[in-house]
Design a protein around this motif. Structure first.
Motif, PDB file in Angstrom:
ATOM      1  N   GLU A  13       0.827  -1.203   0.000  1.00  0.00           N
ATOM      2  CA  GLU A  13       0.000   0.000   0.000  1.00  0.00           C
ATOM      3  C   GLU A  13       0.867   1.261   0.000  1.00  0.00           C
ATOM      4  N   GLU A  14       0.246   2.357  -0.339  1.00  0.00           N
ATOM      5  CA  GLU A  14       0.911   3.650  -0.409  1.00  0.00           C
ATOM      6  C   GLU A  14       1.713   3.950   0.855  1.00  0.00           C
ATOM      7  N   ASN A  15       2.899   4.484   0.660  1.00  0.00           N
ATOM      8  CA  ASN A  15       3.820   4.902   1.736  1.00  0.00           C
ATOM      9  C   ASN A  15       4.338   3.750   2.594  1.00  0.00           C
ATOM     10  N   ARG A  55       4.892   7.432  -9.311  1.00  0.00           N
ATOM     11  CA  ARG A  55       3.638   7.041  -8.653  1.00  0.00           C
ATOM     12  C   ARG A  55       3.127   5.795  -9.339  1.00  0.00           C
ATOM     13  N   GLU A  57       0.124   2.690  -9.624  1.00  0.00           N
ATOM     14  CA  GLU A  57      -1.219   2.186  -9.384  1.00  0.00           C
ATOM     15  C   GLU A  57      -1.260   0.767  -9.914  1.00  0.00           C
ATOM     16  N   ARG A  88       5.830  -1.631  -4.689  1.00  0.00           N
ATOM     17  CA  ARG A  88       5.134  -0.554  -3.980  1.00  0.00           C
ATOM     18  C   ARG A  88       4.061   0.071  -4.859  1.00  0.00           C
ATOM     19  N   GLY A  90       1.569   3.848  -4.981  1.00  0.00           N
ATOM     20  CA  GLY A  90       1.612   5.224  -4.515  1.00  0.00           C
ATOM     21  C   GLY A  90       2.919   5.884  -4.878  1.00  0.00           C
ATOM     22  N   SER A  98      11.183   0.734  -5.601  1.00  0.00           N
ATOM     23  CA  SER A  98       9.782   0.543  -5.973  1.00  0.00           C
ATOM     24  C   SER A  98       9.446  -0.916  -6.240  1.00  0.00           C
TER      25      SER A  98
END
Length: 192
Positions: A13-15, A55, A57, A88, A90, A98
Motif C-alpha cells: 500500500e501507499e507509503n 507514482r 497504481e 510498492r 503510490g 519501488s
C-alpha cells in the motif's frame, strides 16, 4: 513444501517501503549457494528531465495472479528454491526502491537467469502502472518491455490465432532473453 508455498508476493500500500531484509531472509536457505536480487529504484533524471517521484497504481488481485504465474513459469525453466517479489504502490521518492525481486537456488546461474526473467516479465505483463512526476509536469509511462511485447503480439502469427501454447515452452527470443510464447491478449492498433 509446494512451489507456491515458497513464493512471497507483496503489493504494498501507499507509503509502505519494501523490507528488503525480510525478502532476502525469506529466500535464504542453507542448501542454496546463491541469492540473486534486483532492486528497482527511482532515479533523479529521465531524458534530461528532473524526476521528483514515481507514482504507481495497480489492479492488485490481477497483479498478484500474474506474478504467481510468472513465478510458476520461472520454476518450470530453472531449479529454484524460493522466490520473493514486492512492488510498492503510490508515490516513490528518488532513491527509494519501488520493486524488489529475490530468488534463491543451489547454483548462481539459475538464480541470476530467473531473476532477470521475473523482473522482465513483471515489467512486460503485470497490471501495475507508473507515472513519472517531473519538476515541469508528469506523464504515465509504458515500460519498454511492455512495448516490445505489444509489438511482438501485433506481428502476424503462424498459429492461426490459437491461444498461447498449452505447455509453457520457453524460447530464446534472439536477444538473449527467454520468455513464454507470448501474451494471451492481442492488442489492436485502435487501442494503441
Amino acid at each position: 513444501m509446494s512451489d507456491e508455498e515458497r513464493n512471497l508476493i507483496e503489493i504494498l500500500e501507499e507509503n509502505t517501503p519494501i523490507d528488503i531484509s525480510k525478502l532476502i531472509n525469506y529466500v535464504h536457505s542453507p542448501h542454496c549457494g546463491a541469492i540473486a536480487t534486483f532492486s528497482g529504484t527511482t532515479r533523479d533524471t529521465f531524458e534530461g528531465k528532473t524526476v521528483l517521484e514515481l507514482r504507481y497504481e495497480a489492479y492488485v488481485p490481477m497483479a498478484i495472479r500474474c506474478i504467481k504465474s510468472i513465478c510458476t513459469s520461472a520454476r518450470s525453466s530453472w531449479s529454484l528454491s524460493s522466490i520473493a517479489v514486492a512492488h510498492r504502490l503510490g508515490p516513490v521518492a528518488v532513491g527509494e526502491t519501488s520493486v524488489f525481486v529475490a530468488i534463491s537456488s543451489v547454483h548462481r546461474a539459475d538464480a541470476l537467469d530467473a531473476c532477470k526473467f521475473v523482473i522482465d516479465e513483471i515489467k512486460a505483463s503485470v497490471p501495475i502502472w507508473k507515472k513519472e512526476v517531473y519538476t515541469n509536469g508528469e506523464v504515465w509511462k509504458e515500460n519498454s518491455e511492455f512495448l516490445e511485447r505489444r509489438d511482438e503480439l501485433q506481428k502476424p502469427s503462424s498459429d492461426n490465432g490459437s491461444a498461447c501454447c498449452r505447455k509453457k515452452d520457453f524460447v530464446d527470443d534472439g536477444r538473449g532473453r527467454r520468455g513464454c510464447c507470448g501474451g494471451k491478449v492481442k492488442i489492436s492498433d485502435e487501442m494503441v
